[in-house]
Design a protein around this motif. Structure first.
Motif, PDB file in Angstrom:
ATOM      1  N   VAL A 120       0.956  -1.230  -0.146  1.00 12.20           N
ATOM      2  CA  VAL A 120       0.014  -0.058  -0.069  1.00 12.20           C
ATOM      3  C   VAL A 120       0.881   1.196   0.009  1.00 12.20           C
ATOM      4  CG1 VAL A 120      -1.518   1.391   1.331  1.00 12.20           C
ATOM      5  CG2 VAL A 120      -1.955  -1.066   1.130  1.00 12.20           C
ATOM      6  N   LEU A 121       1.987   1.209   0.863  1.00 15.58           N
ATOM      7  CA  LEU A 121       2.882   2.394   0.864  1.00 15.58           C
ATOM      8  C   LEU A 121       3.437   2.726  -0.756  1.00 15.58           C
ATOM      9  CD1 LEU A 121       4.574   4.677   2.485  1.00 15.58           C
ATOM     10  CD2 LEU A 121       6.031   2.870   2.684  1.00 15.58           C
ATOM     11  N   VAL A 122       3.934   1.420  -1.398  1.00 12.80           N
ATOM     12  CA  VAL A 122       4.561   1.709  -2.426  1.00 12.80           C
ATOM     13  C   VAL A 122       3.525   2.261  -3.532  1.00 12.80           C
ATOM     14  CG1 VAL A 122       5.510   0.336  -4.604  1.00 12.80           C
ATOM     15  CG2 VAL A 122       6.274   0.085  -2.058  1.00 12.80           C
ATOM     16  N   VAL A 123       2.366   1.752  -3.655  1.00 10.63           N
ATOM     17  CA  VAL A 123       1.148   2.211  -4.473  1.00 10.63           C
ATOM     18  C   VAL A 123       0.808   3.788  -4.126  1.00 10.63           C
ATOM     19  CG1 VAL A 123      -1.120   1.944  -5.004  1.00 10.63           C
ATOM     20  CG2 VAL A 123       0.185   0.134  -4.999  1.00 10.63           C
ATOM     21  N   TRP A 124       0.844   4.084  -3.121  1.00  7.19           N
ATOM     22  CA  TRP A 124       0.420   5.499  -2.527  1.00  7.19           C
ATOM     23  C   TRP A 124       1.629   6.281  -2.964  1.00  7.19           C
ATOM     24  CZ3 TRP A 124       3.112   8.874   0.757  1.00  7.19           C
ATOM     25  CH2 TRP A 124       2.461  10.024   1.284  1.00  7.19           C
ATOM     26  N   LEU A 125       2.926   5.965  -2.767  1.00 13.59           N
ATOM     27  CA  LEU A 125       4.157   6.797  -3.290  1.00 13.59           C
ATOM     28  C   LEU A 125       4.159   6.776  -4.804  1.00 13.59           C
ATOM     29  CD1 LEU A 125       6.969   5.684  -0.831  1.00 13.59           C
ATOM     30  CD2 LEU A 125       6.005   7.850  -1.052  1.00 13.59           C
ATOM     31  N   GLY A 149       1.634   6.660  -6.780  1.00  8.72           N
ATOM     32  CA  GLY A 149       0.621   7.553  -7.213  1.00  8.72           C
ATOM     33  C   GLY A 149       0.888   9.258  -6.717  1.00  8.72           C
ATOM     34  N   PHE A 150       1.570   9.328  -5.619  1.00 12.08           N
ATOM     35  CA  PHE A 150       1.750  10.803  -5.567  1.00 12.08           C
ATOM     36  C   PHE A 150       2.713  11.355  -6.395  1.00 12.08           C
ATOM     37  CE2 PHE A 150       4.633  13.607  -2.975  1.00 12.08           C
ATOM     38  CZ  PHE A 150       3.548  14.433  -2.741  1.00 12.08           C
ATOM     39  N   VAL A 151       3.935  10.415  -7.106  1.00  8.87           N
ATOM     40  CA  VAL A 151       4.896  10.794  -7.944  1.00  8.87           C
ATOM     41  C   VAL A 151       4.330  11.053  -9.451  1.00  8.87           C
ATOM     42  CG1 VAL A 151       7.059  10.222  -9.124  1.00  8.87           C
ATOM     43  CG2 VAL A 151       6.757  10.072  -6.592  1.00  8.87           C
ATOM     44  N   MET A 152       3.403   9.982  -9.428  1.00  9.75           N
ATOM     45  CA  MET A 152       3.103  10.019 -10.996  1.00  9.75           C
ATOM     46  C   MET A 152       1.658  10.669 -11.248  1.00  9.75           C
ATOM     47  SD  MET A 152       4.182   6.217 -11.680  1.00  9.75           S
ATOM     48  CE  MET A 152       3.082   5.753 -13.174  1.00  9.75           C
ATOM     49  N   ARG A 153       1.314  11.578 -10.373  1.00  4.76           N
ATOM     50  CA  ARG A 153      -0.076  12.241 -10.508  1.00  4.76           C
ATOM     51  C   ARG A 153       0.045  13.156 -11.649  1.00  4.76           C
ATOM     52  NH1 ARG A 153      -0.249  16.232  -5.381  1.00  4.76           N
ATOM     53  NH2 ARG A 153       1.702  16.967  -5.543  1.00  4.76           N
ATOM     54  N   SER A 154      -1.222  13.245 -12.516  1.00 10.84           N
ATOM     55  CA  SER A 154      -1.232  14.137 -13.878  1.00 10.84           C
ATOM     56  C   SER A 154      -1.450  15.629 -13.493  1.00 10.84           C
ATOM     57  CB  SER A 154      -2.051  13.373 -14.801  1.00 10.84           C
ATOM     58  OG  SER A 154      -3.266  13.441 -14.140  1.00 10.84           O
ATOM     59  N   THR A 155      -1.181  16.426 -14.305  1.00 11.57           N
ATOM     60  CA  THR A 155      -1.644  17.620 -14.125  1.00 11.57           C
ATOM     61  C   THR A 155      -3.134  18.062 -14.705  1.00 11.57           C
ATOM     62  OG1 THR A 155      -0.588  18.393 -16.375  1.00 11.57           O
ATOM     63  CG2 THR A 155       0.648  18.684 -14.373  1.00 11.57           C
ATOM     64  N   ASN A 156      -3.739  18.749 -14.168  1.00 10.45           N
ATOM     65  CA  ASN A 156      -4.991  19.210 -14.750  1.00 10.45           C
ATOM     66  C   ASN A 156      -5.314  20.164 -15.751  1.00 10.45           C
ATOM     67  OD1 ASN A 156      -4.703  21.613 -13.268  1.00 10.45           O
ATOM     68  ND2 ASN A 156      -6.332  20.943 -11.732  1.00 10.45           N
ATOM     69  N   ARG A 206      -5.432  15.364  -7.995  1.00  9.99           N
ATOM     70  CA  ARG A 206      -5.386  14.469  -7.038  1.00  9.99           C
ATOM     71  C   ARG A 206      -5.613  13.236  -7.891  1.00  9.99           C
ATOM     72  NH1 ARG A 206      -9.775  16.193  -2.820  1.00  9.99           N
ATOM     73  NH2 ARG A 206     -10.848  15.687  -4.610  1.00  9.99           N
ATOM     74  N   TRP A 207      -4.661  11.994  -7.595  1.00 14.02           N
ATOM     75  CA  TRP A 207      -4.861  10.929  -8.292  1.00 14.02           C
ATOM     76  C   TRP A 207      -5.799   9.793  -7.660  1.00 14.02           C
ATOM     77  CZ3 TRP A 207      -3.611   6.143  -5.833  1.00 14.02           C
ATOM     78  CH2 TRP A 207      -2.958   6.261  -4.765  1.00 14.02           C
TER      79      TRP A 207
END
Length: 56
Positions: free
Chosen positions: A31-36, A38-45, A52-53
């Protein structure tokens, strides 16, 4: 005979708890790896800001 059964039952319970706790540690790491990620690879709006991802 009863003390032997109690010791065996206690050993079985402790073994089961240890196995369950080990599985929970692996789940927490995943879960920590998936959260990290998602935090790093979130897209711009559309406004150029970071979106937010996740949906909370």
């Amino acid at each position: 005979m009863v003390p032997l059964l109690l010791v065996l039952l206690l050993a079985l319970i402790l073994f089961g708890a240890g196995f369950a706790l080990k599985i929970l540690w692996w789940v927490a790491i995943v879960v920590l790896v998936v959260w990290l990620l998602g935090f790093v690879m979130r897209s711009t709006n559309a406004g150029g800001g970071r979106g937010r991802w996740y949906r909370w």
